[in-house]
Structures are given as C-alpha cells and as structure tokens.
Design an enzyme around this catalytic site. Structure first.
Site: not given
Length: 316
Positions: A265, A288, A297
C-alpha cells in the site's frame, strides 16, 4: 477481579463508550478493542485514585495516568494513542451529560515519531509481480490443480494490493460483485464502513480474470459464499494468509525489503506520487479521512530524492 467493581458508574460508562465506538462510530473490531482497553486502564487508574463517576475525571487525573504509563517506558506512539482514547472517552462522557465538562479537551500527549514507511522501488515491485506470474505459469504445468489455483490466487492478491493500495482487511472483504469489469473499478468498504471506488490496472484485472476463471472454481466450496478471494479450504481468504503471501513473494526478490501488505500500500502511494499524481487523488484512492495522513508519502518521496542525489551527484 474487576478493577471497577467498586465504581459501577465508571463500569457503566465504559460499557456505553464501547457501544458508542462500535455502533455509532462504526470502528473496526480491532480499533474498538484498542480504545476499550485504553479506556478501561484509565478508569481503573481513576478508581484507584478515588474516582467513582465520570464526573470525577479531571485533567490532573488524566495527566497522572499518562505519567505513570510514561514511567513504565511505553513508546511515544503508544502514549499518543492512549491519550487519544482518553480524549475520546471524556468527550463522549461530556456529550452524554455524564460529566459537566470535557476533562480531556486540554490533555496534551507526546507527538509520536513518524517513521517513514518502508517501500519497494518501482523495479522491485515489478519484479515481485513478474515472479508471481511466473510461479502461476509453472504451477499450471505441474498437473496439480490445487497448487495451480493457489498460485493464481497469490498473483491476484499481489496485483490487487499494488494496483489499488487497499488495506489487507479491505482486500479480504471483497466480494465477487465488488468488481466492475467494464469500468475497471473495484468497490471497497473501508474504515467506518465508508465506500470508495478504486481503479484497476490492466495487469491486475488480467490476474483477477485468471483467478476467477481457473483458480476460484477449484477451491470453491460450501463456505465460499460470495467471497472474491478464497483460502485453501474454500473459505474467505484470511488476513494472516494474505500477509504470508506478500512476505513470501517479497522475500523472493533479492535486495527487496521484507514488507507486509501495508508495505505494498505504501509502495503504491509512493509510486503514484512519483508518477505525478496529486496528493488529493492519492488520498481518495487510499481512503484516508484527512489529507494529513496522506502527506507522509511526500516525505517518502523527498527522502528518496535526497538518497538518489547523495548517490548520483558528484559533489553531494
């Protein structure tokens, strides 16, 4: 012995809080257990300090509970989670009229160290998926229908996890009807029973087609129901089995970090950003609740940029 035996009002509040988490907030069973355990520990501490009702909870008592946990050497991430559970409990008590004020509204907690998630490089992810396809081809020629079916399933698991970035629980919860072949979408039910539609790439859909046509019918049985992915005994694929599929596949690629499904993921999200996807799109794909969660990220990609610069630039 029940630590709240002498404080039935606290016991009643705890039971009500658990019902709230499960039925009103729709949290997963795992999250409910974690919150309930933290709340029970807090209320037991409060009871030992003489509290008998939720109205007796105050900021000093909450801080003393956290201080005791910190003295026991609990990690900052654990302390942050427990403080979050305390705030959720006191806020619920205040809303229900069990306390005059929300004692946890001003409760601070140590900010957890945010570690960058481990990810595969793009070429490593490709190698993992290519190897899974090769194993499926070899198994098909071995004249063992069950082994061939499991190899097709494992390939589908890996392709789906990397293509969609879904959580392992979301993956195992997929039903046959959740796949929209015409539009190349999969319907995912995430945290809080929130639904989202996630695109499927061509390789993932091809792996899924092979599994549904030649793998699933071999393993299908009375316990299969509508489950998309099956275990070796015909029931819905278990999360532990899915994790083992990922660990085994990633270990087969030299130099790749040992990752669980969540690592795929993380890898999918990182590679999307590296490919030019905007943060908001990645947030929607991953399910999210807030953009803040997705922003980790950007740290991963920045870290990669620094690492590549350090290796490649002559004056780094």
């Amino acid at each position: 012995m029940d630590p709240l035996a002498d404080a039935p009002a606290l016991r009643e509040a705890l039971d009500g809080f658990v019902v709230h988490l499960r039925d009103e907030r729709g949290l997963s069973a795992h999250s409910v257990r974690a919150y309930a355990g933290d709340a029970a520990d807090l209320l037991a501490h409060a009871s030992r300090r003489g509290a008998r009702t939720p109205a007796d909870l105050d900021l000093r008592l909450l801080r003393s509970w956290l201080a005791g946990l910190q003295a026991r050497g609990l990690a900052r991430t654990t302390l942050a989670r427990r403080a979050s559970a305390a705030r959720a409990l006191t806020a619920w008590c205040a809303r229900r009229g069990l306390a005059d004020a929300d004692a946890g509204a001003l409760l601070a907690s140590p900010k957890p160290h945010r570690t960058l998630p481990g990810v595969l490089r793009q070429e490593q992810a490709g190698a993992v998926l290519d190897a899974a396809g090769e194993r499926a081809q070899r198994a098909a020629g071995a004249h063992d229908p069950a082994a061939a079916a499991l190899a097709l399933r494992d390939r589908a698991v890996l392709e789906l996890l990397y293509a969609t970035g879904v959580r392992v629980g979301e993956l195992c919860g997929l039903d046959l009807g959740d796949v929209d072949d015409a539009r190349r979408l999969v319907r995912v039910v995430g945290k809080g029973d929130k639904e989202r539609a996630v695109p499927l790439g061509v390789p993932a859909l091809a792996a899924l087609d092979a599994w549904r046509a030649r793998g699933r019918p071999v393993l299908e049985g009375p316990r299969s129901g509508a489950a998309l992915l099956l275990g070796r005994r015909g029931g819905r694929l278990d999360q532990r089995a899915a994790r083992e599929v990922v660990h085994r596949a990633v270990r087969s690629v030299p130099g790749a970090p040992d990752l669980a499904p969540h690592g795929l993921r993380h890898s999918a999200a990182t590679h999307l950003l590296e490919g030019g996807a905007d943060l908001r799109t990645v947030q929607e794909l991953l399910g999210h609740a807030t953009l803040t969660t997705t922003q980790v990220y950007t740290h991963v990609t920045a870290e990669r940029l620094r690492s590549t610069y350090a290796r490649a630039h002559p004056r780094a």
